[in-house]
Design an enzyme around this catalytic site. Structure first.
Site, short mmCIF file in Angstrom:
data_model
loop_
_atom_site.label_atom_id
_atom_site.label_comp_id
_atom_site.label_asym_id
_atom_site.label_seq_id
_atom_site.Cartn_x
_atom_site.Cartn_y
_atom_site.Cartn_z
N CYS A 2 11.71 52.25 17.63
CA CYS A 2 11.85 52.94 16.36
C CYS A 2 11.30 54.36 16.45
O CYS A 2 10.81 54.80 17.48
CB CYS A 2 11.12 52.18 15.26
SG CYS A 2 11.56 50.44 15.17
N SER A 52 16.83 47.72 15.52
CA SER A 52 16.54 46.30 15.44
C SER A 52 16.66 45.63 16.81
O SER A 52 17.72 45.71 17.45
CB SER A 52 17.50 45.62 14.45
OG SER A 52 17.37 46.18 13.17
#
Length: 632
Positions: A2, A52
Site C-alpha cells: 500500500c 489488496s
C-alpha cells in the site's frame, strides 16, 4: 502492499484538513489502486491507498482497534501474523478481520513499541494511540518499505511512503540539500541518511519514532541492528543443512497470498534458488519472468530459460532495447529523488511483465549482501589480509605512490586495471571499501563542482559517513564490516529502493525471502571461509544449492542486472549525453563546471574512457530535479 500518508501536530494540536491527506495519498495511487481512506482527529490525519493481497474484502484502512483507542495505516506484509494472532487470541484479544493489519494494532496495545521485535515482515506504518495521544511511526529491519517525513511551516509533521506524497502538500518547500547532492553523486542514489530536498528526512531501516502531543519532536530510535559479532559452529554439511532449512522456511512463509503469485528469474544463483524452493513447495507450476537485453554480452535469458525448464515453470521473457530509454522521465517519476542505478530500467520492465500475470512476485534480493556475493566484498576480504601483513606507512608510500601514477585504463582487460586496487590498499580498510563502493570519488566530484557549490558543502564529504558506519559496526573482521555496510547502507538506499519503486509503480508486491531476518542473522554468523573461499563469494549458499541447481548456474561469473548504457551512450544516446553539459537545467544551475562535464561526454563517446555511470548520474539528476521543481 500500500501507500500511506499523514499529518501530525505534536506541539500545538490543530485540526487536519482531510482533503490534504487525501491529496497526498492520491499522488501515490499506483501503490494502492484497490481502495482508499482517510481518518482525522484533533491534531492528526492518517491516509491510505490499498493494494489488496491478504483478506481482500475484510481489512480496510485506516483501521481502528475494536475499542477505537488506536488507529493504523500500514504498508507491507507480516508473514507471521497468524501465529501472533493465535497468541494474542489466547490472551483474550478478539479479532474482527482475518488479515495482518489488525494484528499489528493488537500487538501495539499488548506490547507497545516492543511489538516490533515480534513482527516478521516488511513494513512501514503509522499508528495513533488516541488514549496516549501518541503517533508511532515504524520501519522494518532492513528497510524494505520506505517512509519520508518533513516538518511543515505550521509546525506539523507530514509523512508519506514516497516523496511525491509530501510534495502534494501545499506547504511543502522545494530546495536542494547540498549534502544529499554530494551523497547522490558519490553513491548513485540518495542514502537513507539524506533526502534530496532540504528539510525532508527518511525513517531509517530498523528505526521508529514515537511522538506525543504536547511534547517536542524526539529523535529516531533504533530497534534492530544486524550483528556480525558471533560465529556459528558446525561442519560444512551441518551448516548447509541449516541454511537450506532456513531458506525453505523463508520462501514458504512468503508464498502466503490471496492473489496470484510468481517470481522474478534472472538465471543467477539467488533468483534461481528462490524458484527452486518455490517449486519444491508448490503443487502447481510457478509463474516466472525475466528480462534480457539487445546487447548479447549483457543478456542472460538463456540461463533463466534453463532454470525455468528444469523446474517446469510458466516462464515468460522480454527484451529491453535502446529505445526503452525514451521512458527516462517515467523512471525519474518513479523515484522522485535522483536514482542512477541503471538496472532500474530492466527491473521496471520485469515488474511490468510480472504484473500481467501475478500481483505478488518473489525476488532473490539480499543474498549478495548477507552471504558476501559481491565481487567487491571478495576483493576487500583479500585486501584486508594484505593490509594486516604490511605497515600503514609502507602501504601508503608504495601502493599509494603506484596508484597515483598508474593509468586509469577503463578500456583494458580487468587484470590490468590496477589503479583502484592500489589506491584502496594504500588506505585503511574502511576508507578503501568506501572508495570501492563510490561511483564518483571525492577528487572526481570536486573537479566537477563549481566554486560556489564547494562553499555550500562546507567540507562535507559523503564517504565519511560510510567510513564512520563501518568503524562502529558490531563486527570482527574487515569482511564483516563490508557486509554490515552493504546491509545497512547500500541495501536500503539502492537495492530495496529500486525494487520498491519499480514494483509499486505497476501495483505489484515484491517480496524478498532471502532477507528473512533469521536467515540473514544466520548468514552473518558464518565463519569467513563459509562466505568467501578463494575467489568464490557466497560459498556456503552455492555449495548448499548444489543439490538443486547445475554447476554452471552456481559458479559462472557474476553479472548482475547490468544495463548496457555504455554502448548505448556511444550510439543512439550520444545527443542526450552531450546535452547534459549544454542547454540542460543542470548546466544552468551554477553547481557544476560544465566544460569538464562536456569533456567527460566526449571522452566517453570517443571510447577513450568509460564515463557511462557518471554521465548517467548527471542525466538522471537533471531530469529528476526538473520534475521536483527545484530547477526550471
Amino acid at each position: 502492499m500500500c501507500g500511506i500518508a499523514g499529518i501530525f501536530h505534536a506541539e500545538t494540536p490543530k485540526p487536519v484538513d482531510p482533503k490534504r491527506v487525501e491529496r497526498m495519498c492520491d499522488a501515490m495511487v499506483h501503490r494502492g489502486p484497490d481502495g482508499a481512506g482517510v481518518w482525522t482527529d484533533l491534531g492528526v490525519g492518517l491516509g491510505h491507498r490499498r493494494l489488496s493481497i491478504i483478506d481482500l474484502a475484510g481489512s480496510p484502512q485506516p483501521m481502528l482497534s475494536a475499542d477505537e483507542r488506536a488507529v493504523i495505516v500500514f504498508n507491507g506484509e507480516i508473514y507471521n501474523f497468524r501465529e501472533l494472532r493465535a497468541e494474542l487470541a489466547r490472551g483474550g484479544t478478539r479479532f474482527r478481520t482475518s488479515g495482518d493489519t489488525e494484528v499489528i494494532l493488537a500487538a501495539w496495545q499488548k506490547w507497545g513499541a516492543g511489538c516490533l521485535e515480534r513482527l516478521d515482515g516488511m513494513f512501514a506504518f503509522a499508528l495513533y494511540d488516541r488514549a496516549k495521544r501518541q503517533l508511532f511511526l515504524a520501519r522494518d529491519r532492513f528497510g524494505v518499505k520506505p517512509l519520508f517525513m518533513t516538518r511543515l511551516p505550521d509546525g506539523g509533521l507530514a509523512f508519506a511512503s514516497e516523496l511525491k506524497g509530501l510534495i502534494a502538500h501545499p506547504q511543502m518547500r522545494r530546495a536542494l540539500d547540498p549534502h544529499a547532492l554530494d551523497a547522490y553523486l558519490t553513491w548513485g542514489y540518495v542514502p537513507d541518511s539524506h533526502a534530496i530536498l532540504a528539510g525532508v528526512t527518511k525513517l531509517r531501516a530498523g528505526n521508529y519514532l514515537l511522538l506525543e502531543q504536547g511534547k517536542p519532536m524526539p529523535k529516531q530510535r533504533r530497534w534492530y541492528d544486524i550483528s556480525f559479532a558471533e560465529r556459528a559452529r558446525g561442519s560444512e554439511a551441518e551448516l548447509s543443512a541449516e541454511l537450506i532449512g532456513r531458506m525453505r522456511n523463508a520462501v514458504q512463509s512468503r508464498m502466503v497470498s490471496d492473489v496470484p503469485l510468481g517470481a522474478f528469474l534472472s538465471g543467477g544463483v539467488d533468483s534461481s534458488s528462490v524458484v527452486a524452493l518455490m517449486s519444491e513447495a508448490s503443487a502447481h507450476s510457478v509463474a516466472t519472468c525475466s528480462i534480457g537485453f539487445d546487447v548479447a554480452a549483457h543478456d542472460e535469458t538463456t540461463y533463466a530459460e534453463r532454470v525455468a525448464a528444469q523446474f517446469g515453470t510458466k516462464h515468460e521473457a522480454r527484451i529491453v532495447g535502446k529505445d526503452d530509454f525514451g521512458a527516462l522521465a517515467q523512471i525519474a517519476a518513479m523515484f522522485d529523488e535522483p536514482f542512477a542505478d541503471a538496472s532500474a530500467l530492466p527491473t521496471w520492465r520485469v515488474c511490468q511483465l510480472a504484473r500481467e500475470k501475478v500481483t505478488v512476485a518473489l525476488s532473490g534480493d539480499g543474498a549478495d549482501e548477507a552471504f558476501a556475493g559481491y565481487r567487491r566484498q571478495v576483493f576487500h576480504h583479500h585486501e584486508e589480509r594484505v593490509r594486516g601483513m604490511l605497515p600503514e606507512a609502507f602501504r601508503e608510500s608504495v601502493f599509494g605512490g603506484l596508484g597515483r601514477v598508474w593509468p586509469k585504463a577503463d578500456w583494458a582487460p580487468r587484470p590490468l586495471r590496477a589503479k583502484a586496487t592500489l589506491l584502496a590498499l594504500a588506505q585503511g580498510g574502511d576508507a578503501g571499501y568506501a572508495s570501492a563502493l563510490a561511483v564518483m570519488g571525492s577528487q572526481v566530484r570536486h573537479a566537477l563542482y563549481s566554486s560556489a557549490f564547494k562553499r555550500q558543502l562546507a567540507g562535507f564529504r559523503a564517504e565519511d559517513e560510510l567510513v564512520g558506519l563501518m568503524r562502529k559496526a558490531p563486527a570482527r573482521s574487515g569482511l564483516d564490516r563490508a557486509q554490515y555496510a552493504d546491509l545497512t547502507f547500500w541495501l536500503p538506499g539502492d537495492i530495496l529502493t529500486k525494487i520498491d519503486r519499480t514494483s509499486m509503480s505497476v501495483s505489484l508486491e515484491a517480496r524478498e525471502p532471502l532477507l528473512d531476518h533469521r536467515l540473514v542473522e544466520f548468514a552473518s554468523s558464518l565463519p569467513e571461509r563459509m562466505r568467501v573461499r578463494g575467489t568464490t563469494g557466497k560459498y556456503l549458499l552455492k555449495s548448499a544449492m548444489g543439490r538443486y541447481l547445475p554447476r554452471d548456474i552456481l559458479y559462472r561469473s557474476k553479472q548482475g542486472f547490468v544495463t548496457p548504457i555504455a554502448e548505448w551512450m556511444r550510439g543512439p544516446l550520444q545527443g542526450d549525453v552531450r546535452a547534459i553539459a549544454a542547454g540542460s537545467a543542470l548546466a544552468r544551475s551554477g553547481l557544476f563546471d560544465t566544460s569538464r562535464i562536456a569533456q567527460m561526454a566526449e571522452d566517453h563517446i570517443a571510447g577513450r574512457s568509460d564515463h557511462s555511470r557518471g554521465l548517467w548520474q548527471m542525466l538522471m539528476l537533471d531530469v529528476s530535479l526538473r520534475r521536483l521543481g527545484v530547477w526550471s
